[in-house]
Design a protein around this motif. Structure first.
Motif, PDB file in Angstrom:
ATOM      1  N   ARG A 270       0.821  -1.215   0.000  1.00 42.67           N
ATOM      2  CA  ARG A 270       0.000   0.000   0.000  1.00 42.67           C
ATOM      3  C   ARG A 270       0.856   1.267   0.000  1.00 42.67           C
ATOM      4  O   ARG A 270       0.534   2.240  -0.681  1.00 42.67           O
ATOM      5  N   ALA A 271       1.969   1.259   0.746  1.00 41.26           N
ATOM      6  CA  ALA A 271       2.837   2.442   0.778  1.00 41.26           C
ATOM      7  C   ALA A 271       3.455   2.705  -0.595  1.00 41.26           C
ATOM      8  O   ALA A 271       3.618   3.861  -0.995  1.00 41.26           O
ATOM      9  N   GLN A 272       3.786   1.646  -1.324  1.00 41.25           N
ATOM     10  CA  GLN A 272       4.318   1.822  -2.684  1.00 41.25           C
ATOM     11  C   GLN A 272       3.252   2.452  -3.575  1.00 41.25           C
ATOM     12  O   GLN A 272       3.540   3.349  -4.362  1.00 41.25           O
TER      13      GLN A 272
ATOM     14  N   GLY B  93       1.408  13.163  -8.964  1.00 41.07           N
ATOM     15  CA  GLY B  93       0.893  14.506  -8.715  1.00 41.07           C
ATOM     16  C   GLY B  93      -0.573  14.582  -9.078  1.00 41.07           C
ATOM     17  O   GLY B  93      -1.357  13.708  -8.730  1.00 41.07           O
ATOM     18  N   ALA B  94      -0.935  15.614  -9.815  1.00 36.62           N
ATOM     19  CA  ALA B  94      -2.325  15.785 -10.232  1.00 36.62           C
ATOM     20  C   ALA B  94      -2.641  14.964 -11.476  1.00 36.62           C
ATOM     21  O   ALA B  94      -3.796  14.913 -11.907  1.00 36.62           O
ATOM     22  N   GLY B  95      -1.625  14.326 -12.061  1.00 39.31           N
ATOM     23  CA  GLY B  95      -1.829  13.550 -13.279  1.00 39.31           C
ATOM     24  C   GLY B  95      -2.538  12.240 -13.033  1.00 39.31           C
ATOM     25  O   GLY B  95      -2.758  11.815 -11.902  1.00 39.31           O
TER      26      GLY B  95
ATOM     27  N   ALA C 105      -5.601  -2.741 -12.056  1.00 37.54           N
ATOM     28  CA  ALA C 105      -6.634  -1.825 -11.556  1.00 37.54           C
ATOM     29  C   ALA C 105      -7.054  -2.081 -10.109  1.00 37.54           C
ATOM     30  O   ALA C 105      -7.214  -1.117  -9.344  1.00 37.54           O
ATOM     31  N   PRO C 106      -7.225  -3.332  -9.654  1.00 43.18           N
ATOM     32  CA  PRO C 106      -7.645  -3.536  -8.260  1.00 43.18           C
ATOM     33  C   PRO C 106      -6.657  -2.964  -7.228  1.00 43.18           C
ATOM     34  O   PRO C 106      -7.078  -2.568  -6.141  1.00 43.18           O
ATOM     35  N   LEU C 107      -5.393  -2.900  -7.568  1.00 45.09           N
ATOM     36  CA  LEU C 107      -4.400  -2.348  -6.629  1.00 45.09           C
ATOM     37  C   LEU C 107      -4.652  -0.880  -6.325  1.00 45.09           C
ATOM     38  O   LEU C 107      -4.318  -0.397  -5.244  1.00 45.09           O
ATOM     39  N   PHE C 108      -5.184  -0.164  -7.293  1.00 43.83           N
ATOM     40  CA  PHE C 108      -5.330   1.283  -7.174  1.00 43.83           C
ATOM     41  C   PHE C 108      -6.792   1.717  -7.057  1.00 43.83           C
ATOM     42  O   PHE C 108      -7.132   2.846  -7.389  1.00 43.83           O
TER      43      PHE C 108
ATOM     44  N   MET D  40       1.233   7.278  -6.482  1.00 48.51           N
ATOM     45  CA  MET D  40       0.192   8.282  -6.719  1.00 48.51           C
ATOM     46  C   MET D  40       0.703   9.680  -6.372  1.00 48.51           C
ATOM     47  O   MET D  40       0.358  10.649  -7.042  1.00 48.51           O
ATOM     48  N   THR D  41       1.571   9.780  -5.373  1.00 46.96           N
ATOM     49  CA  THR D  41       2.194  11.067  -5.055  1.00 46.96           C
ATOM     50  C   THR D  41       3.112  11.509  -6.196  1.00 46.96           C
ATOM     51  O   THR D  41       3.112  12.682  -6.592  1.00 46.96           O
TER      52      THR D  41
END
Length: 143
Positions: free
Chosen positions: A24-26, A35-37, A46-49, A31-32
């Protein structure tokens, strides 16, 4: 396009059609980095995110559709077919050896990528995850 990948110590990606690990931290770190992208991914990933569903572009052909600067999370396909479009690689290293039968199909240094940044953070399932950012023709310390 920028490819983000997770690797075990021998550059393995998958074993028997399954991801080697997840953290989850990865996912939060990636996602950080986006950025806004938006994050471009395959249906397999897809299920991971799922917590960021509104920021995802999910498509089988995501590597063909993603444009310059787009971040693509790649777990289940080769990168050599899109090498000419790769601007950078974000490599997350699990710092563990897992069984693998699918491996990263390119050597960043041999393909002209230079390590620009390296950092470590604690994961939720891995005590230490290393993030490496390689840029084509870049240099360490450049942005």
């Amino acid at each position: 396009m920028i490819a983000a990948i997770c690797l075990e110590d021998r550059n393995g990606l998958l074993f028997n059609g399954r991801r080697l690990s997840r953290d989850r931290a990865q996912q939060e770190d990636l996602m950080t980095v986006c950025g806004a992208g938006r994050l471009w991914i395959s249906p397999f990933s897809a299920p991971l995110f799922a917590p960021w569903q509104e920021r995802l572009v999910v498509a089988e052909d995501f590597l063909c559709r993603a444009g310059p600067g787009a971040v693509c999370f790649v777990e289940d396909r080769p990168l050599l077919p899109v090498l000419d479009r790769l601007e950078a690689l974000i490599v997350y290293r699990w710092n563990r050896t897992y069984p693998a039968d699918v491996y990263l199909d390119l050597d960043p240094a041999a393909e002209g990528f230079v390590l620009e940044q390296q950092s470590e953070f604690s994961g939720t399932s891995h005590p230490c995850i290393t993030r490496e950012i390689y840029r084509r023709g870049g240099g360490y310390g450049k942005t």
